[in-house]
Design an enzyme around this catalytic site. Structure first.
Site, PDB file in Angstrom:
ATOM      1  N   HIS A  14       0.867  -1.201   0.000  1.00 39.49           N
ATOM      2  CA  HIS A  14       0.000   0.000   0.000  1.00 39.49           C
ATOM      3  C   HIS A  14       0.889   1.232   0.000  1.00 39.49           C
ATOM      4  O   HIS A  14       1.513   1.564   1.008  1.00 39.49           O
ATOM      5  CB  HIS A  14      -0.880  -0.020   1.251  1.00 39.49           C
ATOM      6  N   HIS A  16       1.385   5.431  -1.551  1.00 36.58           N
ATOM      7  CA  HIS A  16       0.981   6.622  -2.300  1.00 36.58           C
ATOM      8  C   HIS A  16       2.233   7.246  -2.899  1.00 36.58           C
ATOM      9  O   HIS A  16       3.128   7.667  -2.152  1.00 36.58           O
ATOM     10  CB  HIS A  16       0.284   7.633  -1.389  1.00 36.58           C
ATOM     11  N   LEU A  17       2.284   7.292  -4.226  1.00 31.04           N
ATOM     12  CA  LEU A  17       3.457   7.878  -4.885  1.00 31.04           C
ATOM     13  C   LEU A  17       3.194   9.276  -5.411  1.00 31.04           C
ATOM     14  O   LEU A  17       4.142   9.960  -5.811  1.00 31.04           O
ATOM     15  CB  LEU A  17       3.911   6.980  -6.047  1.00 31.04           C
ATOM     16  N   LYS A 100      -9.611  -0.247  -5.653  1.00 35.86           N
ATOM     17  CA  LYS A 100      -9.630   0.394  -4.331  1.00 35.86           C
ATOM     18  C   LYS A 100     -10.975   1.041  -4.062  1.00 35.86           C
ATOM     19  O   LYS A 100     -11.459   1.850  -4.863  1.00 35.86           O
ATOM     20  CB  LYS A 100      -8.525   1.450  -4.270  1.00 35.86           C
ATOM     21  N   HIS A 137     -10.552   1.131   2.000  1.00 37.64           N
ATOM     22  CA  HIS A 137     -10.305   2.127   3.052  1.00 37.64           C
ATOM     23  C   HIS A 137     -11.452   1.956   4.035  1.00 37.64           C
ATOM     24  O   HIS A 137     -12.571   2.409   3.784  1.00 37.64           O
ATOM     25  CB  HIS A 137     -10.246   3.553   2.505  1.00 37.64           C
ATOM     26  N   HIS A 175      -4.537  -0.678   6.024  1.00 40.40           N
ATOM     27  CA  HIS A 175      -4.085   0.038   7.226  1.00 40.40           C
ATOM     28  C   HIS A 175      -4.977  -0.223   8.447  1.00 40.40           C
ATOM     29  O   HIS A 175      -5.511   0.717   9.050  1.00 40.40           O
ATOM     30  CB  HIS A 175      -3.926   1.535   6.970  1.00 40.40           C
ATOM     31  N   LEU A 220      -5.019   8.981   8.272  1.00 41.55           N
ATOM     32  CA  LEU A 220      -6.308   8.296   8.352  1.00 41.55           C
ATOM     33  C   LEU A 220      -6.123   6.852   7.914  1.00 41.55           C
ATOM     34  O   LEU A 220      -5.518   6.630   6.868  1.00 41.55           O
ATOM     35  CB  LEU A 220      -7.344   8.994   7.455  1.00 41.55           C
ATOM     36  N   ASP A 248       1.420   2.561   3.529  1.00 44.71           N
ATOM     37  CA  ASP A 248       0.552   3.740   3.421  1.00 44.71           C
ATOM     38  C   ASP A 248       1.384   5.015   3.475  1.00 44.71           C
ATOM     39  O   ASP A 248       0.904   6.069   3.913  1.00 44.71           O
ATOM     40  CB  ASP A 248      -0.536   3.751   4.497  1.00 44.71           C
TER      41      ASP A 248
HETATM   42  O1  DOR Z   1      -3.485   9.338   5.916  1.00 39.29           O
HETATM   43  C1  DOR Z   1      -3.884   9.060   4.802  1.00 39.29           C
HETATM   44  N1  DOR Z   1      -3.329   9.634   3.706  1.00 39.29           N
HETATM   45  N2  DOR Z   1      -4.876   8.187   4.665  1.00 39.29           N
HETATM   46  C2  DOR Z   1      -5.435   7.967   3.472  1.00 39.29           C
HETATM   47  O2  DOR Z   1      -6.349   7.194   3.411  1.00 39.29           O
HETATM   48  C3  DOR Z   1      -5.015   8.712   2.268  1.00 39.29           C
HETATM   49  C4  DOR Z   1      -3.641   9.165   2.405  1.00 39.29           C
HETATM   50  C5  DOR Z   1      -3.280  10.193   1.364  1.00 39.29           C
HETATM   51  O3  DOR Z   1      -3.515   9.957   0.179  1.00 39.29           O
HETATM   52  O4  DOR Z   1      -2.719  11.217   1.744  1.00 39.29           O
HETATM   53 ZN    ZN Z   2      -3.477   4.980   1.780  1.00 36.58          ZN
END
Ligand code: DOR
Ligand code: ZN
Length: 350
Positions: A14, A16-17, A100, A137, A175, A220, A248
């Protein structure tokens, strides 16, 4: 106490790029250690089709440092209007590995997310038929529900009925952050699993709020009490195949974190495996780190084990105050503090 640990190159379930200059600045952190990552689709606008996923994948590959062997595993962002045919195309693509589910309004860039499970019933049926996992999520967006209860209520209201209605669907509770989430996953069929972040193993709500607000610990699902953290740690360090690594890691520019309404997300890619090693060591479970980080995720996705290895040594190092991130900087987890484990470069004498 082990001072040195060699494991296969891990897989991040998991990640985020982001995109553009920010993505180009952070992808090397993951590629340094990880063989691959399941890349989240919550760009703005989101990655809602296989064509968009293909283009995003090309941009990621183009941004990798030369010589790095890092495979971005792409995901589709589900909306109320996603069609079953898009899921079939995703399966046929070979590079889209999952879809997702963001409940609309639950988190960053979730405004185009799903407003009700019934609306995506044909999509869920198609995912089950294709064998593609649904990544969840797992928080309700209901403003009447306290932020600390949103995962637990999601499990009751949404996830339990969903798993009952689609028993053949692979589901990942992303997460996981609560005892109830852990219990649900543990009690479900082998098709239901969860990813675990470093922050939900190492931090609790006191690290967010006691003695001052720490915006770089805000994510989150929000950090929970120690009791929940212990339940998540017990699950991750158990011998269950259901709980596997998913950082995450979610970079935001410092200016979007240190402001009147800070964005959710913890950036951990700079030291992810090192931080997991700390958490597993503290739990007396370093011997389980390899399974958690390298085997369980790929096995759940039906992917081969990755080639190559990484070696960790127990040698504290200081994390920089920030790293470049587009035209801003990102403040990493443990900024200015030490991490107990270090990854040694290939060939580095130790
Ligand atoms: O803390 C978080 N950041 N939770 C998420 O579900 C999304 C992520 C984000 O893309 O920044
Ligand atoms: Zn995430």
């Amino acid at each position: 106490m082990a001072q040195r640990l060699t494991i296969d190159r891990p897989s991040d379930g998991h990640l985020h790029l982001r995109d553009g200059a920010g993505m180009a600045a952070v992808v090397a952190h993951s590629a340094r250690v990880f063989s691959r990552a399941v890349v989240m689709p919550n760009l703005s606008p989101p990655v809602v089709t296989v064509d968009l996923a293909a283009a995003y994948r090309e941009r990621i590959l183009a941004a990798l440092p030369s010589g790095s062997a890092f495979e971005p595993l792409m995901t589709l962002y589900l909306t109320d209007s996603t069609r079953g045919s898009e899921i079939r195309a995703a399966k046929d693509s070979g590079f889209v590995v999952a879809a997702k589910l963001y409940p609309a309004g639950a988190t960053t860039h979730s405004d185009r997310g799903v407003t009700g499970i019934d609306r995506i019933a044909p999509v869920l049926a198609e995912l089950a038929a294709c064998g593609l996992p649904l990544l969840v999520h797992g928080e309700v967006a209901d403003p009447a529900v306290d932020i600390f209860d949103r995962e637990r209520v999601f499990v009751d209201r949404v996830l339990a009925p969903l798993v009952e209605r689609w028993p053949d669907l692979k589901v990942v509770l992303e997460h996981v952050s609560t005892r109830e989430g852990v219990q649900f996953v543990s009690a479900s069929s082998p098709l239901v699993a969860a990813t675990v972040t470093p922050q939900h193993l190492l931090l609790d709500v006191n690290d967010l709020l006691a003695g001052g607000v720490r915006p770089h610990h805000y994510c989150l699902p929000v950090l929970k009490s120690r009791e929940h953290r212990q339940a998540v740690t017990a699950a991750a360090t158990s011998d269950s195949p259901k709980f596997f690594l998913g950082t995450d890691s979610a970079p935001h520019p410092r200016s979007r974190k240190e402001c009147g309404c800070g964005a959710a997300g913890v950036f951990s890619a700079h030291a992810a495996i090192e931080l997991y090693a700390e958490a597993f060591e503290a739990a007396g479970a370093l011997d389980r780190l390899a399974a958690f980080a390298t085997r369980r995720g790929p096995d759940f996705y039906g992917l081969p084990r990755a080639a190559g290895s990484v070696t960790l040594v127990r040698q504290p190092w200081r994390v920089p105050a920030s790293y470049p991130f587009g035209d801003d900087v990102v403040v990493p987890l443990r900024a200015g503090e030490t991490v107990a484990w270090r990854v040694i470069a290939e060939g580095e004498a130790q």
